[in-house]
Design a protein around this motif. Sequence first.
Motif, PDB file in Angstrom:
ATOM      1  N   ALA A 180       0.604  -1.269  -0.160  1.00  0.00           N
ATOM      2  CA  ALA A 180      -0.193  -0.020   0.193  1.00  0.00           C
ATOM      3  C   ALA A 180       0.825   1.127  -0.198  1.00  0.00           C
ATOM      4  O   ALA A 180       1.881   1.175   0.321  1.00  0.00           O
ATOM      5  N   SER A 181       0.406   2.342  -0.676  1.00  0.00           N
ATOM      6  CA  SER A 181       1.024   3.597  -0.483  1.00  0.00           C
ATOM      7  C   SER A 181       1.210   4.130   0.968  1.00  0.00           C
ATOM      8  O   SER A 181       0.380   3.980   1.755  1.00  0.00           O
ATOM      9  N   PRO A 182       2.595   4.621   1.094  1.00  0.00           N
ATOM     10  CA  PRO A 182       2.762   5.235   2.421  1.00  0.00           C
ATOM     11  C   PRO A 182       1.820   6.432   2.589  1.00  0.00           C
ATOM     12  O   PRO A 182       1.823   6.980   3.780  1.00  0.00           O
ATOM     13  N   ARG A 183       1.215   6.910   1.710  1.00  0.00           N
ATOM     14  CA  ARG A 183       0.377   8.062   1.763  1.00  0.00           C
ATOM     15  C   ARG A 183      -1.015   7.586   2.035  1.00  0.00           C
ATOM     16  O   ARG A 183      -1.847   8.619   2.261  1.00  0.00           O
ATOM     17  N   LEU A 184      -1.340   6.483   2.087  1.00  0.00           N
ATOM     18  CA  LEU A 184      -2.680   6.321   2.210  1.00  0.00           C
ATOM     19  C   LEU A 184      -3.402   6.651   3.286  1.00  0.00           C
ATOM     20  O   LEU A 184      -4.483   7.059   3.323  1.00  0.00           O
ATOM     21  N   GLN A 187      -7.933  12.901   4.602  1.00  0.00           N
ATOM     22  CA  GLN A 187      -8.415  13.723   3.835  1.00  0.00           C
ATOM     23  C   GLN A 187      -9.868  13.466   3.449  1.00  0.00           C
ATOM     24  O   GLN A 187     -10.343  14.357   2.744  1.00  0.00           O
ATOM     25  N   GLY A 188     -10.132  12.461   3.523  1.00  0.00           N
ATOM     26  CA  GLY A 188     -11.712  12.009   3.357  1.00  0.00           C
ATOM     27  C   GLY A 188     -11.974  10.861   1.888  1.00  0.00           C
ATOM     28  O   GLY A 188     -12.927  11.040   1.515  1.00  0.00           O
ATOM     29  N   ASN A 189     -10.687  10.854   1.425  1.00  0.00           N
ATOM     30  CA  ASN A 189     -10.885   9.926   0.165  1.00  0.00           C
ATOM     31  C   ASN A 189     -10.738   8.523   0.140  1.00  0.00           C
ATOM     32  O   ASN A 189     -11.239   7.899  -0.845  1.00  0.00           O
ATOM     33  N   VAL A 190     -10.462   7.859   1.454  1.00  0.00           N
ATOM     34  CA  VAL A 190     -10.721   6.545   1.726  1.00  0.00           C
ATOM     35  C   VAL A 190     -11.169   6.373   3.011  1.00  0.00           C
ATOM     36  O   VAL A 190     -11.188   7.089   3.856  1.00  0.00           O
ATOM     37  N   ASP A 191     -12.241   5.432   3.301  1.00  0.00           N
ATOM     38  CA  ASP A 191     -12.778   5.122   4.451  1.00  0.00           C
ATOM     39  C   ASP A 191     -12.381   4.103   5.340  1.00  0.00           C
ATOM     40  O   ASP A 191     -12.712   4.359   6.527  1.00  0.00           O
ATOM     41  N   VAL A 192     -11.703   2.929   4.792  1.00  0.00           N
ATOM     42  CA  VAL A 192     -11.530   1.798   5.501  1.00  0.00           C
ATOM     43  C   VAL A 192     -10.230   1.452   5.314  1.00  0.00           C
ATOM     44  O   VAL A 192      -9.683   1.302   4.082  1.00  0.00           O
ATOM     45  N   LEU A 193      -9.332   1.459   6.305  1.00  0.00           N
ATOM     46  CA  LEU A 193      -7.944   0.715   6.179  1.00  0.00           C
ATOM     47  C   LEU A 193      -7.682  -0.561   6.627  1.00  0.00           C
ATOM     48  O   LEU A 193      -8.404  -1.058   7.502  1.00  0.00           O
ATOM     49  N   GLN A 194      -6.799  -1.219   5.569  1.00  0.00           N
ATOM     50  CA  GLN A 194      -6.806  -2.942   5.848  1.00  0.00           C
ATOM     51  C   GLN A 194      -5.598  -3.337   5.964  1.00  0.00           C
ATOM     52  O   GLN A 194      -5.177  -4.548   5.613  1.00  0.00           O
ATOM     53  N   TYR A 195      -4.531  -2.535   6.523  1.00  0.00           N
ATOM     54  CA  TYR A 195      -3.198  -3.455   6.598  1.00  0.00           C
ATOM     55  C   TYR A 195      -3.183  -4.537   7.244  1.00  0.00           C
ATOM     56  O   TYR A 195      -4.121  -4.884   7.906  1.00  0.00           O
ATOM     57  N   ASP A 196      -2.179  -5.435   7.054  1.00  0.00           N
ATOM     58  CA  ASP A 196      -2.273  -6.535   7.595  1.00  0.00           C
ATOM     59  C   ASP A 196      -2.053  -6.726   9.161  1.00  0.00           C
ATOM     60  O   ASP A 196      -1.479  -6.094   9.709  1.00  0.00           O
ATOM     61  N   ILE A 197      -2.792  -7.728   9.677  1.00  0.00           N
ATOM     62  CA  ILE A 197      -2.599  -8.226  11.243  1.00  0.00           C
ATOM     63  C   ILE A 197      -1.375  -8.658  11.716  1.00  0.00           C
ATOM     64  O   ILE A 197      -0.912  -8.269  12.698  1.00  0.00           O
ATOM     65  N   ILE A 198      -0.921  -9.565  10.656  1.00  0.00           N
ATOM     66  CA  ILE A 198       0.525 -10.024  11.043  1.00  0.00           C
ATOM     67  C   ILE A 198       1.800  -9.150  10.875  1.00  0.00           C
ATOM     68  O   ILE A 198       2.660  -8.849  11.824  1.00  0.00           O
ATOM     69  N   HIS A 199       1.635  -8.540   9.970  1.00  0.00           N
ATOM     70  CA  HIS A 199       2.846  -7.399   9.783  1.00  0.00           C
ATOM     71  C   HIS A 199       2.086  -6.105   8.872  1.00  0.00           C
ATOM     72  O   HIS A 199       1.509  -6.584   7.806  1.00  0.00           O
ATOM     73  N   PRO A 200       2.011  -5.200   9.421  1.00  0.00           N
ATOM     74  CA  PRO A 200       3.015  -4.626  10.706  1.00  0.00           C
ATOM     75  C   PRO A 200       2.549  -5.072  11.908  1.00  0.00           C
ATOM     76  O   PRO A 200       3.482  -4.883  13.075  1.00  0.00           O
ATOM     77  N   GLY A 201       1.461  -5.568  12.280  1.00  0.00           N
ATOM     78  CA  GLY A 201       1.382  -6.349  13.468  1.00  0.00           C
ATOM     79  C   GLY A 201       0.251  -5.693  14.493  1.00  0.00           C
ATOM     80  O   GLY A 201      -0.548  -4.957  14.117  1.00  0.00           O
ATOM     81  N   PHE A 202       0.138  -6.658  15.692  1.00  0.00           N
ATOM     82  CA  PHE A 202      -0.971  -6.048  16.740  1.00  0.00           C
ATOM     83  C   PHE A 202      -0.862  -4.803  17.430  1.00  0.00           C
ATOM     84  O   PHE A 202      -1.453  -4.183  17.418  1.00  0.00           O
TER      85      PHE A 202
END
Length: 384
Positions: A263-267, A273-288
């Motif tokens: 994913a983009s580091p700017r996400l 800024q209101g352009n994305v609603d739901v963030l989905q980074y992985d639970i294992i990496h970067p982690g809990f």
Amino acid sequence: MNLAGIERDWIIEKIEFAKLHGERARSAGANGRLGVHGKNCEVSLVRITIDGKTAYGASHITTEQAKSLIGKNVRDFFDDSGKILEPYRTCLEYPLLDWLGRRWNQPVYEIVNETRHFSQSGLAVPCYDTSLYFDDLHLSNDKDAVALIQEEAKQGYAKGHRHFKIKVGRGGMHMPLMEGTRRDIAIVEGVREIAGPEGKLMIDANNAYNLNLTKEVLTALSDVGLYWIEEMFHEDDQLYRNLKSWLKERNQHVLIADGEGYASPRLIDWAIQGNVDVLQYDIIHPGFTHWLELGARLDEHALLTAPHCYGNTYGIYATGHLSASIKGFQFVEWDDIAIEGMDASAYSVKEGMFYVPRKAGFGLDFDDDRFTYQVSQGGWQTAQ
């Protein structure tokens, strides 16, 4: 976390690494950018020994890292606020949290959230079936393809699911563009019939669409009531802004989700800024622990949280514990996997909800003998 409960004579005595293997309930097909995923799965685990007691957790620790941690005091892994320090997160945070939970006879969700009162029965959090892949590519007829994916959705429904994420993007690589897109639309409409009007539907293109194609599909599915669209195209703030404006003009209420993979580091900035609603980074990496921090930040901006954990069954259960600490938490992503030597029977799925037990640590039991055997068959260990 209350650091006063961590005793100074608790040190890392042994670290053992191995992989446990298992299978999905059903083979997973292709998606918008990859071929068949198949049935076979594995989980990379560490068994940690502290004060003569063991615990387990997902980890990608190296032997060099492990050697440097032997003899280290448990208290030294945490900052003054009780969060695991950055250098130790992806290598040891899950076994450490599991060990503390077992030692204190508390579930992890209770350890990391001391201000919330929890029911004796545990947690209940929404989940979705994430297994609806491109299992239909061998079929030439759209009607047959719809029937096949509907049957798979029925299997999920029978197992307690009410919400479904559907892979789309067949025209990106596996089928001619318009034929694949037509089938995407028909299949989503077919799954709506199985989920019923109350079930939430999400679609995930794995970046196989572009902006205009996304609009075409959303127009065709305007009566289906999608809850979110995910990874429709590669992250781009200008395209997101355009899509957001277009959705608002149409009064079409569909959330935009992204954040898996590279994913983009700017996400996060674009989300704020209101352009994305739901963030989905992985639970294992970067982690809990990263997610505890990120979730708090997202909550400040009324953003939503849905960690990715496809393909790593340990992550399913860890995500359940994370949910207790994030107000905007949406779903546990459920990938139906059974791992030999890992007992998750304390958890259950009913009527679209994932039930997290009030059980010590992450609530999972492991076959010690099987793990020891796996250590000898390609794993490793290091000890004092």
